[in-house]
Design an enzyme around this catalytic site. Structure first.
Site, PDB file in Angstrom:
ATOM      1  N   TYR A 130      40.069  43.888  37.278  1.00  0.00           N
ATOM      2  CA  TYR A 130      38.689  43.941  36.781  1.00  0.00           C
ATOM      3  C   TYR A 130      37.922  45.078  37.450  1.00  0.00           C
ATOM      4  O   TYR A 130      36.708  45.049  37.490  1.00  0.00           O
ATOM      5  CB  TYR A 130      37.968  42.622  37.008  1.00  0.00           C
ATOM      6  CG  TYR A 130      38.403  41.490  36.104  1.00  0.00           C
ATOM      7  CD1 TYR A 130      38.222  41.573  34.724  1.00  0.00           C
ATOM      8  CD2 TYR A 130      38.981  40.350  36.614  1.00  0.00           C
ATOM      9  CE1 TYR A 130      38.616  40.537  33.890  1.00  0.00           C
ATOM     10  CE2 TYR A 130      39.373  39.306  35.788  1.00  0.00           C
ATOM     11  CZ  TYR A 130      39.184  39.409  34.424  1.00  0.00           C
ATOM     12  OH  TYR A 130      39.566  38.373  33.596  1.00  0.00           O
ATOM     13  N   ASP A 153      43.046  33.640  42.584  1.00  0.00           N
ATOM     14  CA  ASP A 153      44.441  33.987  42.804  1.00  0.00           C
ATOM     15  C   ASP A 153      44.664  35.404  42.292  1.00  0.00           C
ATOM     16  O   ASP A 153      44.572  35.628  41.079  1.00  0.00           O
ATOM     17  CB  ASP A 153      45.322  32.985  42.050  1.00  0.00           C
ATOM     18  CG  ASP A 153      46.758  33.001  42.542  1.00  0.00           C
ATOM     19  OD1 ASP A 153      47.021  33.665  43.553  1.00  0.00           O
ATOM     20  OD2 ASP A 153      47.603  32.337  41.907  1.00  0.00           O
ATOM     21  N   HIS A 175      47.502  45.991  35.563  1.00  0.00           N
ATOM     22  CA  HIS A 175      47.115  45.389  34.297  1.00  0.00           C
ATOM     23  C   HIS A 175      45.606  45.426  34.159  1.00  0.00           C
ATOM     24  O   HIS A 175      44.879  45.622  35.125  1.00  0.00           O
ATOM     25  CB  HIS A 175      47.614  43.946  34.218  1.00  0.00           C
ATOM     26  CG  HIS A 175      47.161  43.117  35.376  1.00  0.00           C
ATOM     27  ND1 HIS A 175      47.950  42.886  36.468  1.00  0.00           N
ATOM     28  CD2 HIS A 175      45.985  42.522  35.645  1.00  0.00           C
ATOM     29  CE1 HIS A 175      47.274  42.162  37.343  1.00  0.00           C
ATOM     30  NE2 HIS A 175      46.077  41.928  36.866  1.00  0.00           N
ATOM     31  N   TYR A 202      34.018  37.629  29.388  1.00  0.00           N
ATOM     32  CA  TYR A 202      33.163  37.160  30.485  1.00  0.00           C
ATOM     33  C   TYR A 202      33.120  38.156  31.639  1.00  0.00           C
ATOM     34  O   TYR A 202      32.261  38.040  32.515  1.00  0.00           O
ATOM     35  CB  TYR A 202      33.644  35.792  30.974  1.00  0.00           C
ATOM     36  CG  TYR A 202      34.690  35.813  32.074  1.00  0.00           C
ATOM     37  CD1 TYR A 202      36.016  36.100  31.803  1.00  0.00           C
ATOM     38  CD2 TYR A 202      34.342  35.559  33.399  1.00  0.00           C
ATOM     39  CE1 TYR A 202      36.969  36.130  32.800  1.00  0.00           C
ATOM     40  CE2 TYR A 202      35.285  35.585  34.404  1.00  0.00           C
ATOM     41  CZ  TYR A 202      36.599  35.863  34.105  1.00  0.00           C
ATOM     42  OH  TYR A 202      37.537  35.899  35.102  1.00  0.00           O
ATOM     43  N   ARG A 203      33.988  39.168  31.600  1.00  0.00           N
ATOM     44  CA  ARG A 203      34.138  40.034  32.760  1.00  0.00           C
ATOM     45  C   ARG A 203      35.078  41.157  32.353  1.00  0.00           C
ATOM     46  O   ARG A 203      35.992  40.943  31.543  1.00  0.00           O
ATOM     47  CB  ARG A 203      34.778  39.202  33.863  1.00  0.00           C
ATOM     48  CG  ARG A 203      34.948  39.780  35.226  1.00  0.00           C
ATOM     49  CD  ARG A 203      35.662  38.711  36.047  1.00  0.00           C
ATOM     50  NE  ARG A 203      35.827  39.075  37.434  1.00  0.00           N
ATOM     51  CZ  ARG A 203      36.614  38.405  38.273  1.00  0.00           C
ATOM     52  NH1 ARG A 203      37.300  37.361  37.849  1.00  0.00           N
ATOM     53  NH2 ARG A 203      36.723  38.765  39.528  1.00  0.00           N
TER      54      ARG A 203
END
Lengths: 541, 137
Positions: A91, A150, A403, A486-487
């Site tokens: 992210y 995690d 990723h 959401y992010r």
């Protein structure tokens, strides 16, 4: 030396000298060797001109130093990009939205200021990692749990401000919702405490969330309105026991009542843990090293996605497999959670053919032997084991170098899961994305489902370009169905913010109004979550 | 499966890994003197899942290094061993592992100014590596 955009080299050099004077020159990083450590290892632009990179980094140790940095940055109009530990991989990592920003690395501010066992809360600085907080609690034998993401090498402050989640019970899994009280340095260097912390000598900063007047904590999450230097969190009292129970239902369309009952039980707090949904007949979710689904099964799945599940149900029956399985989790007194599981069985029994599998009752705390066997994060134990997955193997011969998560929020009902799969499976085929035959949603959040698609990032620019284009299409397709992420990583924050466009982007316009008022020089993390300061805004519309 | 005990009592290794030449400052794989001072290694990490990594652990042991076995996950190695050690100051480590453990250990070592000073891709998609104090450590 790299310089921030629009800042003269001489001004930048002067600012760096003042930063060094404020925090010590050994904590001002300007060499490529040091600054390159802040590159986003999972950047979808890795090695391309568009990759967002910092110009320098600062590592203050105290709130006063952060205030001094903000004042200097304001004077020279130097963009700062704040990170706590910068390990939010997938992210965004520690690379800024705006190339040339100076990373404000708060890792050295790593003090656990308080852990209150009696009332189960903590107050920490941004550089405290989940491992640090876990160690603090473990070394003192305190009977409280933390809720960890995690992997768990990030920080409670950073993860909650990014609105990350964990794996224990409802009221702790949403890390932002579990916070109580902040201390924030504003762009002008002013220091604010939220909630009860606004009262000098307050005795309940971490005990009552909203204080008096508007509750403004939310504006400091997924944003760039301030630098959070302290944050309180509610912790989970160590439960007596943990229990799982699994429900299996035979038919594909049983997902609809299965989710209805699950929602009732979760919303009533009958089951408190993060439920795991799976499909035994479809073999989903598949482990990373699973072989591809056989073509005949994929054909049946595709028919089910198109609304005809009869053949898939027949196939399941012939293989002795069930269509759906959900494992629900209970934390609490052994007698109470056993009774809750019995009650849950009664509720799920409305589904014809439902079967129940009793899980093991684990009395807590875990023994050393149990600790090595359980899914640690469900017990508030931070781990990095996730990095040992996804290695090269026969079924995954070309693993990516990272990723990027595509993570839309979907309504909590079975029909929405079917519809989302129809849409995403088609999009995956159209754009050549590694979308599984059927995607199973996650139950991280209350009241909604979360889909998580991890698309590979490589060091091959052409592949990354293709994945980025597909990712952008998916965002638009999802938005067209009313599903929002959401992010996301900085590379997509503008795009996703643009999909929250009700009433001619009224929400973003409000963000920008706040930005202009609170940070008129736009020095704080320009571009974070699509919020750009006025002088950088025009070209992006 | 080879356990840590097998490695400890399994005798002298037969393979030679270039990483050790880098560490001990003796000779490169081509035989030339590297001219670097010997590096004191706090620990050598190997992964029990991979035979070549086990060989690596054996060679490290034969050379007198303390070894630590993992099975893919390096969390306990870091949390219980390296983290407290690194709290007291940088301490060099070496290993032959998959990318994941190296990725994590490299990033965690940055916090105390350490860097990967040697990295070599080995057959089987493994990496031999050394993490040592950097310029700022």
């Amino acid at each position: 030396m790299r310089t921030p955009p629009g800042v003269k080299e001489a001004d930048f050099a002067a600012a760096l000298r003042e930063f060094a004077s404020a925090i010590g020159k050994q904590w001002v990083f300007t060499s490529d060797e040091d600054v390159d450590l802040y590159r986003d290892a999972y950047s979808p632009f890795w090695g391309e001109p568009e990759e967002r990179q910092a110009s320098a980094a600062l590592a203050p140790d105290t709130v006063e130093q952060v205030q001094a940095i903000a004042r200097i940055a304001n004077r020279y109009k130097i963009p700062l990009y704040t990170i706590s530990t910068g390990r939010n991989l997938g992210y965004g990592g520690s690379a800024p939205n705006a190339s040339g920003s100076v990373v404000l690395d708060l890792k050295r501010m790593n003090r656990v200021l308080e852990v209150n066992e009696n009332n189960a809360y903590a107050l920490v600085e941004p550089g405290v990692s989940y491992f640090d907080l876990y160690r603090y609690i473990e070394e003192r034998g305190l009977k409280v749990w933390i809720d960890v993401p995690d992997p768990g090498w990030g920080s409670p402050v950073g993860n909650s401000l990014d609105r990350g989640g964990g794996y224990t019970t409802h009221q702790f899994r949403n890390h932002f919702d579990a916070h109580c009280g902040m201390e924030v340095v504003l762009a002008n260097g002013d220091l604010v405490r939220t909630g009860m912390g606004a009262m000098p000598g307050s005795k309940s900063w971490q005990q009552y969330k909203t204080g008096f007047g508007p509750a403004i904590d939310g504006i400091f999450s997924q944003s760039n309105f301030g630098i959070v230097t302290k944050m309180g969190f509610w912790l989970m009292p160590q439960p007596d026991a943990y229990l799982t129970g699994t429900v299996e239902v035979p038919r594909h369309n049983d997902l609809v009542p299965l989710v209805e009952v699950l929602n009732f039980l979760e919303n009533s707090r009958i089951c408190q843990g993060m439920s795991d949904l799976s499909s035994p007949v479809m073999g989903m979710p598949a482990p990373p090293d699973a072989p591809p689904s056989p073509p005949d099964l994929i054909a049946l799945i595709n028919k089910a996605i198109d609304g005809n599940a009869r053949e898939l149900d027949d196939y399941a029956a012939s293989k002795g497999l069930t269509a759906w399985s959900v494992t629900i989790k209970f934390y609490g007194p052994a007698k109470a959670i056993a009774a809750q599981w019995e009650y849950a069985k009664e509720k799920f029994s409305v589904i014809a053919g439902a079967k129940f599998i009793d899980g093991e009752l684990i009395r807590l705390p875990l023994t050393a032997g149990q600790r090595d066997k359980v899914h640690k994060v469900e017990f508030g134990i931070p781990s990095l084991s996730i990095f040992s997955m996804g290695a090269r193997n026969a079924n995954n011969p070309t693993p990516g170098d990272g990723h990027q998560w595509f993570s839309p929020i979907i309504p909590r009902n079975g029909e929405a899961v079917f519809e989302a799969n129809k849409v995403f499976a088609a999009a995956g085929r159209d754009f050549g994305l590694p979308v599984p035959p059927f995607s199973i949603p996650f139950c991280f959040w209350e009241r909604s489902f979360l889909f998580l698609f991890g698309f590979p990032v490589t060091h091959d620019a052409a592949k990354n370009k293709s994945t980025r284009e597909a990712f952008r299409h998916l965002v638009q397709i999802a938005a067209g169905h009313g599903w929002g992420e959401y992010r996301t990583a900085p590379a997509y924050q503008d795009l996703i913010m643009s999909t929250y466009s009700f009433n001619n982007h009224a929400l973003l316009r409000l963000h920008e109004t706040l930005k202009d008022a609170i940070d008129p020089n736009g020095i704080l993390s320009p571009g974070r979550y699509g919020i750009w300061p006025k002088h950088l805004r025009g070209a992006r519309r | 499966m080879v356990s840590r005990r097998d490695v400890v009592f399994g005798g002298i290794a037969v393979a030679t890994f270039p990483v050790f030449a880098d560490v001990v400052g003796a000779r490169s794989p081509a035989g030339e003197t590297l001219g670097r001072p010997a590096l004191s290694l706090y620990k050598v990490v190997f992964d029990e899942r991979f035979p070549s990594s086990v060989d690596f652990g054996r060679e490290a042991l034969a050379r007198g290094f303390a070894v630590h076995a993992i099975r893919g996950d390096m969390t306990d190695l870091w949390y219980y061993d390296l983290y407290p050690k690194w709290k007291t100051g940088p301490a060099a480590i070496a290993g032959l592992t998959a990318h994941g453990p190296l990725f994590c250990l490299e990033r965690l070592s940055w916090d105390i100014g350490m860097r990967v000073s040697f990295r070599e891709r080995r057959p089987g998609d493994l990496y031999s590596w050394v993490i040592a104090p950097g310029r700022r450590a």
